[in-house]
Scaffold this motif. Structure first.
Motif, PDB file in Angstrom:
ATOM      1  N   LEU A  17       0.832  -1.202   0.000  1.00  0.00           N
ATOM      2  CA  LEU A  17       0.000   0.000   0.000  1.00  0.00           C
ATOM      3  C   LEU A  17       0.867   1.252   0.000  1.00  0.00           C
ATOM      4  N   TRP A  18       1.894   1.278   0.857  1.00  0.00           N
ATOM      5  CA  TRP A  18       2.766   2.452   0.953  1.00  0.00           C
ATOM      6  C   TRP A  18       3.569   2.656  -0.334  1.00  0.00           C
ATOM      7  N   GLY A  19       3.886   1.581  -1.012  1.00  0.00           N
ATOM      8  CA  GLY A  19       4.663   1.687  -2.236  1.00  0.00           C
ATOM      9  C   GLY A  19       3.881   2.195  -3.418  1.00  0.00           C
ATOM     10  N   SER A  20       2.566   2.218  -3.312  1.00  0.00           N
ATOM     11  CA  SER A  20       1.728   2.666  -4.425  1.00  0.00           C
ATOM     12  C   SER A  20       1.394   4.144  -4.293  1.00  0.00           C
ATOM     13  N   THR A  21       1.117   4.754  -5.422  1.00  0.00           N
ATOM     14  CA  THR A  21       0.729   6.163  -5.416  1.00  0.00           C
ATOM     15  C   THR A  21      -0.581   6.369  -4.668  1.00  0.00           C
ATOM     16  N   VAL A  22      -1.529   5.465  -4.883  1.00  0.00           N
ATOM     17  CA  VAL A  22      -2.812   5.559  -4.185  1.00  0.00           C
ATOM     18  C   VAL A  22      -2.609   5.460  -2.681  1.00  0.00           C
ATOM     19  N   GLY A  23      -1.721   4.544  -2.261  1.00  0.00           N
ATOM     20  CA  GLY A  23      -1.452   4.379  -0.838  1.00  0.00           C
ATOM     21  C   GLY A  23      -0.863   5.634  -0.223  1.00  0.00           C
ATOM     22  N   LYS A  24       0.096   6.243  -0.903  1.00  0.00           N
ATOM     23  CA  LYS A  24       0.725   7.462  -0.379  1.00  0.00           C
ATOM     24  C   LYS A  24      -0.289   8.606  -0.311  1.00  0.00           C
ATOM     25  N   LYS A  25      -1.152   8.701  -1.325  1.00  0.00           N
ATOM     26  CA  LYS A  25      -2.177   9.743  -1.310  1.00  0.00           C
ATOM     27  C   LYS A  25      -3.166   9.511  -0.168  1.00  0.00           C
ATOM     28  N   THR A  26      -3.467   8.244   0.109  1.00  0.00           N
ATOM     29  CA  THR A  26      -4.379   7.926   1.207  1.00  0.00           C
ATOM     30  C   THR A  26      -3.762   8.298   2.547  1.00  0.00           C
ATOM     31  N   VAL A  27      -2.481   7.970   2.726  1.00  0.00           N
ATOM     32  CA  VAL A  27      -1.774   8.334   3.957  1.00  0.00           C
ATOM     33  C   VAL A  27      -1.760   9.848   4.127  1.00  0.00           C
ATOM     34  N   MET A  28      -1.496  10.560   3.039  1.00  0.00           N
ATOM     35  CA  MET A  28      -1.450  12.018   3.105  1.00  0.00           C
ATOM     36  C   MET A  28      -2.829  12.583   3.434  1.00  0.00           C
ATOM     37  N   VAL A  82       2.247  12.864  20.325  1.00  0.00           N
ATOM     38  CA  VAL A  82       2.803  11.739  19.571  1.00  0.00           C
ATOM     39  C   VAL A  82       1.968  11.467  18.324  1.00  0.00           C
ATOM     40  N   VAL A  83       0.651  11.488  18.464  1.00  0.00           N
ATOM     41  CA  VAL A  83      -0.239  11.260  17.319  1.00  0.00           C
ATOM     42  C   VAL A  83      -0.029  12.354  16.275  1.00  0.00           C
ATOM     43  N   LEU A  84       0.075  13.597  16.720  1.00  0.00           N
ATOM     44  CA  LEU A  84       0.289  14.712  15.793  1.00  0.00           C
ATOM     45  C   LEU A  84       1.648  14.617  15.103  1.00  0.00           C
ATOM     46  N   LEU A  85       2.674  14.238  15.863  1.00  0.00           N
ATOM     47  CA  LEU A  85       4.004  14.091  15.268  1.00  0.00           C
ATOM     48  C   LEU A  85       3.988  13.015  14.185  1.00  0.00           C
ATOM     49  N   ALA A  86       3.319  11.892  14.479  1.00  0.00           N
ATOM     50  CA  ALA A  86       3.213  10.813  13.499  1.00  0.00           C
ATOM     51  C   ALA A  86       2.470  11.293  12.254  1.00  0.00           C
ATOM     52  N   ALA A  87       1.417  12.091  12.457  1.00  0.00           N
ATOM     53  CA  ALA A  87       0.642  12.608  11.332  1.00  0.00           C
ATOM     54  C   ALA A  87       1.481  13.574  10.492  1.00  0.00           C
ATOM     55  N   VAL A  88       2.238  14.440  11.159  1.00  0.00           N
ATOM     56  CA  VAL A  88       3.081  15.401  10.442  1.00  0.00           C
ATOM     57  C   VAL A  88       4.149  14.683   9.620  1.00  0.00           C
ATOM     58  N   VAL A  89       4.815  13.692  10.237  1.00  0.00           N
ATOM     59  CA  VAL A  89       5.870  12.949   9.539  1.00  0.00           C
ATOM     60  C   VAL A  89       5.289  12.181   8.354  1.00  0.00           C
ATOM     61  N   ALA A  90       4.155  11.507   8.575  1.00  0.00           N
ATOM     62  CA  ALA A  90       3.522  10.742   7.492  1.00  0.00           C
ATOM     63  C   ALA A  90       3.085  11.660   6.362  1.00  0.00           C
ATOM     64  N   HIS A  91       2.518  12.805   6.713  1.00  0.00           N
ATOM     65  CA  HIS A  91       2.037  13.757   5.709  1.00  0.00           C
ATOM     66  C   HIS A  91       3.190  14.316   4.888  1.00  0.00           C
ATOM     67  N   ALA A  92       4.242  14.753   5.586  1.00  0.00           N
ATOM     68  CA  ALA A  92       5.391  15.351   4.893  1.00  0.00           C
ATOM     69  C   ALA A  92       6.119  14.323   4.035  1.00  0.00           C
ATOM     70  N   THR A  93       6.290  13.116   4.565  1.00  0.00           N
ATOM     71  CA  THR A  93       7.006  12.074   3.828  1.00  0.00           C
ATOM     72  C   THR A  93       6.249  11.665   2.566  1.00  0.00           C
ATOM     73  N   SER A  94       4.952  11.434   2.706  1.00  0.00           N
ATOM     74  CA  SER A  94       4.156  11.032   1.538  1.00  0.00           C
ATOM     75  C   SER A  94       4.094  12.164   0.514  1.00  0.00           C
ATOM     76  N   ALA A  95       3.995  13.412   0.980  1.00  0.00           N
ATOM     77  CA  ALA A  95       3.960  14.549   0.053  1.00  0.00           C
ATOM     78  C   ALA A  95       5.276  14.660  -0.712  1.00  0.00           C
ATOM     79  N   TYR A  96       6.399  14.499  -0.001  1.00  0.00           N
ATOM     80  CA  TYR A  96       7.710  14.593  -0.654  1.00  0.00           C
ATOM     81  C   TYR A  96       7.894  13.475  -1.678  1.00  0.00           C
ATOM     82  N   GLN A  97       7.556  12.244  -1.296  1.00  0.00           N
ATOM     83  CA  GLN A  97       7.746  11.118  -2.204  1.00  0.00           C
ATOM     84  C   GLN A  97       6.822  11.198  -3.409  1.00  0.00           C
TER      85      GLN A  97
END
Length: 234
Positions: A17-28, A82-97
């Motif tokens: 899921l993470w490796g797919s574009t749809v997965g990254k967009k969903t995470v973001m 912690v939840v917010l930090l995880a959300a920020v990291v996931a959002h930024a990482t998926s957006a960058y990739q």
């Protein structure tokens, strides 16, 4: 499902899921909605400053003891962090990739220009960078006091007034809040499309909701420094 050439094993569902574009967009999209929910609550809390120092300082203290006696002091606050930090990291990482993947998919310039997009759409990436830098500044200013010369631990009302009594504190905050409004306006719409909420019948309502959220949050956050600058809050 194809085998992983490095391990010889089938990749997990999460990895696929993470490796797919749809997965990254969903995470973001999901991480963005988590942060949006926090922003709504945070804005409402900020507006308590209009009820005076005692009310605002009491609210700040309540944030540290919420959940007691079941939760120890600050445990709930740290859980939210912690939840917010995880959300920020996931959002930024998926957006960058996703951005890097988009660039690799079209290395050359288009022969014909793409249709003109909205200002918010064209500035999403820069807006994200501005908000990331602001988040660091905001924490160092009003949470740890590292960059706040007159910081007084346990006196959040006085710290806020002190910050917005400086020209640079106001400029940094106002620019960031304008970037936030544009980011929310486009981001909420994009998240709704990614999560399958969009349709021809609902698109108008979703756009209206995105515009309303962006406007309310921008005005709500901006009202605090404006109130300090005009002497309404002092």
């Amino acid at each position: 499902m194809a085998l992983d050439t490095r391990t010889g094993r089938r990749p997990s569902f999460a990895a696929t899921l993470w490796g797919s574009t749809v997965g990254k967009k969903t995470v973001m999209a999901v991480s963005g909605l988590i942060m949006l929910l926090y922003l709504v609550v945070h804005m409402i809390g900020n507006l308590k400053i209009f009820f005076g120092a005692a009310e605002f300082n009491h609210y700040a203290h309540w944030l540290r003891v919420v959940g007691e006696p079941f939760m120890h002091e600050e445990w709930t606050l740290w859980l939210v962090r912690v939840v917010l930090l995880a959300a920020v990291v996931a959002h930024a990482t998926s957006a960058y990739q996703l951005s890097r993947r988009d660039i690799r998919a079209r290395p050359g310039k288009y022969v014909h220009r793409k249709p003109r997009s909205s200002y918010a759409t064209r500035t999403m990436r820069w807006g994200g960078i501005i908000l990331g830098l602001f988040l660091v500044w905001h924490l160092l200013d009003l949470t740890t006091g590292t960059v706040h010369a007159g910081f007084r631990p346990g006196h959040p009302y006085q710290n806020v007034v002190d910050t917005f009594s400086t020209w640079y504190g106001n400029v940094i905050y106002l620019v960031a809040m304008l970037a936030l409004g544009l980011h929310i306006r486009h981001g909420f719409w994009s998240a709704a499309q990614t999560l399958g909420a969009g349709s021809r019948a609902r698109d108008r309502a979703l756009k209206t909701t995105a515009n309303a959220l962006a406007l309310v949050l921008t005005v709500g956050f901006v009202s605090v420094p404006v109130a300090v600058m005009t002497g309404v809050v002092s």
